[in-house]
Write an enzyme that holds these catalytic residues in place. Structure first.
Site, short mmCIF file in Angstrom:
data_model
loop_
_atom_site.label_atom_id
_atom_site.label_comp_id
_atom_site.label_asym_id
_atom_site.label_seq_id
_atom_site.Cartn_x
_atom_site.Cartn_y
_atom_site.Cartn_z
N HIS A 20 0.83 -1.21 0.00
CA HIS A 20 0.00 0.00 0.00
C HIS A 20 0.87 1.26 0.00
O HIS A 20 2.10 1.19 -0.10
CB HIS A 20 -1.00 -0.02 1.15
CG HIS A 20 -0.38 -0.08 2.52
ND1 HIS A 20 0.51 0.85 2.98
CD2 HIS A 20 -0.52 -0.98 3.53
CE1 HIS A 20 0.88 0.55 4.20
NE2 HIS A 20 0.28 -0.57 4.56
N HIS A 23 4.13 1.43 2.23
CA HIS A 23 5.28 0.69 1.70
C HIS A 23 5.88 1.44 0.52
O HIS A 23 7.09 1.52 0.35
CB HIS A 23 4.87 -0.71 1.22
CG HIS A 23 4.11 -1.51 2.24
ND1 HIS A 23 2.85 -1.99 2.03
CD2 HIS A 23 4.45 -1.90 3.49
CE1 HIS A 23 2.44 -2.66 3.09
NE2 HIS A 23 3.39 -2.61 4.01
N CYS A 128 1.77 -10.74 22.51
CA CYS A 128 0.83 -10.23 21.49
C CYS A 128 1.13 -10.97 20.19
O CYS A 128 2.24 -10.88 19.65
CB CYS A 128 0.99 -8.73 21.28
SG CYS A 128 0.08 -8.16 19.82
N CYS A 131 2.03 -8.62 17.17
CA CYS A 131 3.41 -8.10 17.14
C CYS A 131 4.43 -9.23 17.18
O CYS A 131 5.61 -9.01 16.94
CB CYS A 131 3.69 -7.21 18.34
SG CYS A 131 2.63 -5.80 18.46
N CYS A 145 -2.25 -4.19 23.89
CA CYS A 145 -1.12 -3.90 23.01
C CYS A 145 -1.35 -2.53 22.36
O CYS A 145 -2.43 -2.30 21.79
CB CYS A 145 -1.01 -4.98 21.93
SG CYS A 145 -0.09 -4.43 20.49
N HIS A 148 -2.01 -3.13 18.41
CA HIS A 148 -3.16 -3.92 17.94
C HIS A 148 -4.43 -3.73 18.77
O HIS A 148 -5.48 -4.22 18.40
CB HIS A 148 -2.77 -5.40 17.89
CG HIS A 148 -1.71 -5.66 16.87
ND1 HIS A 148 -0.36 -5.59 17.14
CD2 HIS A 148 -1.82 -5.93 15.54
CE1 HIS A 148 0.32 -5.81 16.04
NE2 HIS A 148 -0.54 -6.03 15.04
N LYS A 297 -5.23 5.92 10.85
CA LYS A 297 -4.30 4.95 10.29
C LYS A 297 -4.98 4.22 9.13
O LYS A 297 -6.19 4.00 9.17
CB LYS A 297 -4.02 3.90 11.38
CG LYS A 297 -2.59 3.92 11.89
CD LYS A 297 -2.41 2.88 12.95
CE LYS A 297 -1.14 2.13 12.76
NZ LYS A 297 -0.75 1.32 13.90
N LYS A 300 -7.54 -2.15 6.90
CA LYS A 300 -8.52 -2.88 6.09
C LYS A 300 -9.92 -2.65 6.64
O LYS A 300 -10.86 -2.49 5.88
CB LYS A 300 -8.21 -4.38 6.14
CG LYS A 300 -7.25 -4.82 5.06
CD LYS A 300 -7.25 -6.34 4.98
CE LYS A 300 -5.93 -6.85 4.44
NZ LYS A 300 -5.63 -8.21 4.83
N1 MSP Z 1 8.55 -7.05 8.41
C1 MSP Z 1 8.71 -5.90 9.22
C2 MSP Z 1 10.00 -5.19 8.92
C3 MSP Z 1 11.23 -6.02 9.08
S1 MSP Z 1 12.65 -5.15 8.61
C4 MSP Z 1 13.91 -6.09 9.09
C5 MSP Z 1 7.56 -4.94 9.01
N2 MSP Z 1 6.89 -5.05 7.86
S2 MSP Z 1 5.65 -4.13 7.42
O1 MSP Z 1 5.14 -4.73 6.21
O2 MSP Z 1 4.75 -3.96 8.48
O3 MSP Z 1 6.27 -2.79 7.00
C6 MSP Z 1 6.42 -1.72 7.90
C7 MSP Z 1 7.00 -0.55 7.14
O4 MSP Z 1 6.15 -0.22 6.03
C8 MSP Z 1 7.09 0.74 7.92
O5 MSP Z 1 8.21 0.80 8.76
C9 MSP Z 1 7.15 1.73 6.78
O6 MSP Z 1 8.40 1.67 6.16
C10 MSP Z 1 6.10 1.18 5.85
N3 MSP Z 1 4.78 1.63 6.23
C11 MSP Z 1 3.70 0.85 6.48
N4 MSP Z 1 2.63 1.64 6.74
C12 MSP Z 1 2.98 2.93 6.68
C13 MSP Z 1 2.29 4.15 6.75
N5 MSP Z 1 1.01 4.24 6.99
N6 MSP Z 1 3.00 5.28 6.54
C14 MSP Z 1 4.32 5.27 6.24
N7 MSP Z 1 4.99 4.13 6.15
C15 MSP Z 1 4.38 2.95 6.46
O7 MSP Z 1 7.34 -4.12 9.86
#
Ligand code: MSP
Length: 641
Positions: A20, A23, A128, A131, A145, A148, A297, A300
């Site tokens: 999304h 990412h 949790c 997490c 948590c 969550h 935030k 879904k």
């Molecule tokens: N798998 C772990 C990361 C492991 S790294 C060794 C993880 N994955 S995640 O899919 O949840 O991705 C989190 C990351 O996605 C955030 O740190 C950020 O880079 C990005 N984002 C996810 N949602 C976001 C927003 N709403 N806004 C900005 N970035 C966000 O955590």
């Protein structure tokens, strides 16, 4: 430290959800930085990938009635295939289920175990599942948590622990002696505040009786590795730890980008793991805020998850990249809305940059047969009106901002320059110069300066909008494939070759007319109608008696002893002075170059001892006075009908 190499990583994303906006943002920042550092002649390496082990993934696969293996293959591919569509040029895509990664995790675990930093113990705590970690009571909010908002379950089990506490003082010292180890400051402070409390050891295993989808501990077959201990190691496994060429070359320059949600694993677990494994610690952890949608935030359940591909299809890739980089202040949260995206496209891209580009090229075609005009260097310098100086200043402001991850500031500096160039056109009025053959050299100098300025812009926008940068280059007579975008010496107005043929301009960014933008302008009209009743009818003949003309403001100055008045010198095809009651609404320095509309056949009147030869038109709404202007520049003196 300046070095030849730049190594940047994104988090490896969980495969329990589709990619999304969040990412996309992190990954785009990494791409923008790599392009920028390549312009500084660095060799860059961008690593991204997917995090595929753990409970979360097993549960997501079950929900889709798939095996974990089939499920991770499917979602991982969604991420891998998305990045090229966003023009992200990654160098490697690592998956934690790959043998090359698993081998490194085993090796590092064994190394830390052999060094005596991993022990076996019974643990009882609140877990949790979202997490995938234990929480201590004081970390919970109302017993739940914080991420969550679910009540963690009490779990009692024997597990392996990493002696993280042993490295607490070392970590505090390291953060304090390396002020930009974690940046921006607010996140550094957050980590230091956390480290004020005693650090607990980290549980790094899960019994196979509870979870099998993970990397088996090399020293105990009954356990798999905790998903974070596994995932963080991707940053070294992907580049070939311990002795691979890439590892040796890039690891000493490693920087990570993450959002604030995963500050703790990256700011605390990861450096202590590296220290325990005898691997030099990374250089910088760069932490950004969260994109929220409608002040909440993305989730879904709220059905407000923003899918990048849909936006790109609708508005174009470069506009999407520009918006994300311009709108978020790195480190702080930002709000996403489609209307904000449309507003930026229409004002910054279509209006400011797009118009400058098309006006300049149209003039090069009209006055110089579509060629870079030959110029006399003396006249050119004279006509430069400090445009080149501004270009150099812009490059320096831009690089300072980019180095500090202040992407919004870097773009603001570029747009300042773009707007200065738009003003330069208004002030030099090339259409007037074109009328006078004696001014041919001056006209050539003006157009040449504008083309050089656009050339600088095409470089500065390249990291954020590579597609647009290339289009601009092509229209400036440069082969974008042969051009190595290079910051060195950029700003000097000596880059375009005289006589080179310039392809005709295209619309870089078409305006977006949405139902909302149309409704907005309709609303404004209705509001205005509601303000004052329309005057009694007049016939066409009476109306035609009024001679309205477009004028360019040449000079604006205050009138002594008249707080509300300004003395304007206008070009209405001929010079005129007009006294206008706008001193409290417009600073004089903002007016030079603006085009306004004048009632040109009003009987001249003496105001404060000055003969005013006309009246400029403005929309007056109570105390608000807004000058009427034209939608795009026209020849001074053009009649309005
Ligand atoms: N798998 C772990 C990361 C492991 S790294 C060794 C993880 N994955 S995640 O899919 O949840 O991705 C989190 C990351 O996605 C955030 O740190 C950020 O880079 C990005 N984002 C996810 N949602 C976001 C927003 N709403 N806004 C900005 N970035 C966000 O955590």
């Amino acid at each position: 430290m300046t070095s030849k190499y730049f190594y940047i990583t994104t988090p490896i994303y969980y495969v329990n959800a589709r990619p999304h906006l969040g990412h996309a943002y992190t990954t785009l920042v990494a791409d923008v930085l790599c392009r920028y550092h390549r312009m500084k002649q660095k060799e860059t390496f961008l690593l991204t990938g997917t995090d595929e082990h753990g409970d979360k993934v097993v549960r997501a696969a079950k929900a889709e009635k798939e095996t974990p293996r089939a499920y991770v293959d499917k979602i991982s591919a969604l991420f891998r295939d998305l990045w090229p569509k966003l023009n992200v040029e990654y160098n490697d895509f690592i998956r934690t289920t790959e043998p090359r990664h698993i081998a490194v995790v085993e090796q590092v675990l064994q190394r830390i175990y052999d060094a005596g930093d991993i022990y076996f113990s019974e643990y009882e705590g609140l877990y949790c599942f979202g997490c995938e970690r234990f929480y201590s009571e004081h970390e919970l909010i109302d017993g739940k948590c914080p991420d969550h908002e679910t009540v963690p379950e009490p779990i009692k089990e024997s597990n392996y622990f990493f002696k993280m506490s042993r490295y607490q003082n070392w970590l505090i010292d390291h953060i304090q002696s390396h002020p930009d180890f974690i940046r921006p400051q607010r996140y550094r402070n957050e980590v230091l505040a956390f480290l004020k409390e005693p650090l607990e050891d980290l549980c790094i295993s899960r019994p196979k009786t509870r979870l099998q989808w993970g990397i088996t501990l090399p020293f105990d077959n009954n356990f798999v590795t905790y998903v974070w201990f596994d995932a963080l190691l991707n940053y070294v496994s992907a580049v070939g730890y311990p002795a691979g060429e890439r590892f040796l070359k890039f690891w000493p320059h490693a920087q990570h980008i993450v959002a604030k949600d995963i500050l703790k694993p990256h700011g605390i677990y990861w450096p202590t793991m590296l220290k325990a494994a005898g691997i030099p610690v990374y250089q910088h952890l760069n932490v950004h805020g969260y994109w929220n949608v409608d002040h909440s935030k993305m989730s879904k359940t709220l059905k407000n998850v923003i899918e990048p591909l849909a936006l790109i299809e609708k508005y174009g890739l470069d506009a999407f990249r520009y918006f994300l980089m311009r709108e978020m202040v790195f480190g702080l949260d930002a709000g996403f809305s489609e209307s904000a995206l449309v507003a930026r496209i229409n004002s910054d891209l279509a209006n400011d940059l797009g118009n400058l580009f098309s006006r300049t090229l149209a003039m090069a075609h009209k006055y110089f047969k579509g060629q870079v005009p030959q110029t006399d260097s003396e006249i050119r310098e004279e006509m430069e009106l400090s445009l080149e100086k501004k270009a150099r200043e812009t490059v320096s402001e831009y690089t300072d901002a980019m180095d500090a991850f202040a992407f919004h500031k870097a773009l603001m500096a570029v747009w300042d320059f773009i707007n200065q160039m738009n003003k330069y056109i208004d002030v030099t009025a090339p259409w007037m110069l074109a009328k006078d053959p004696a001014q041919r050299d001056t006209l050539a100098a003006v157009i040449s300066n504008l083309l050089e300025g656009l050339h600088v812009v095409s470089h500065l926008i390249y990291p954020v909008m590579p597609g647009c940068a290339r289009t601009m280059q092509r229209h400036l007579g440069i082969d974008p494939d042969a051009c190595s975008f290079d910051l060195h010496g950029l700003g000097a107005f000596d880059r375009l070759r005289d006589g080179v043929h310039l392809p005709k301009a295209v619309a870089l960014f078409p305006r977006v007319d949405t139902v909302e933008t149309q409704a907005e302008s309709a609303d404004k009209v209705h509001a205005a109608e509601a303000v004052s009743p329309v005057k009694p009818e007049i016939d066409m003949e009476t109306f035609r008696k009024l001679d309205l003309r477009v004028a360019t403001v040449l000079k604006a100055e205050p009138l002594p002893r008249a707080k509300k008045l300004l003395l304007l010198t206008l070009d209405v095809g001929e010079p005129r002075t007009v006294v206008a009651g706008i001193a409290q609404h417009y600073p004089p320095e903002e007016l030079a170059g603006k085009q306004v509309v004048v009632a040109a056949n009003l009987k001249p009147a003496k105001i404060m001892g000055v003969l005013s030869q006309g009246m400029i038109l403005a929309a007056v709404d109570g105390k608000d006075v807004v000058l009427l202007t034209v939608e795009k520049p026209v020849k001074p003196g053009t009649s309005v009908s």
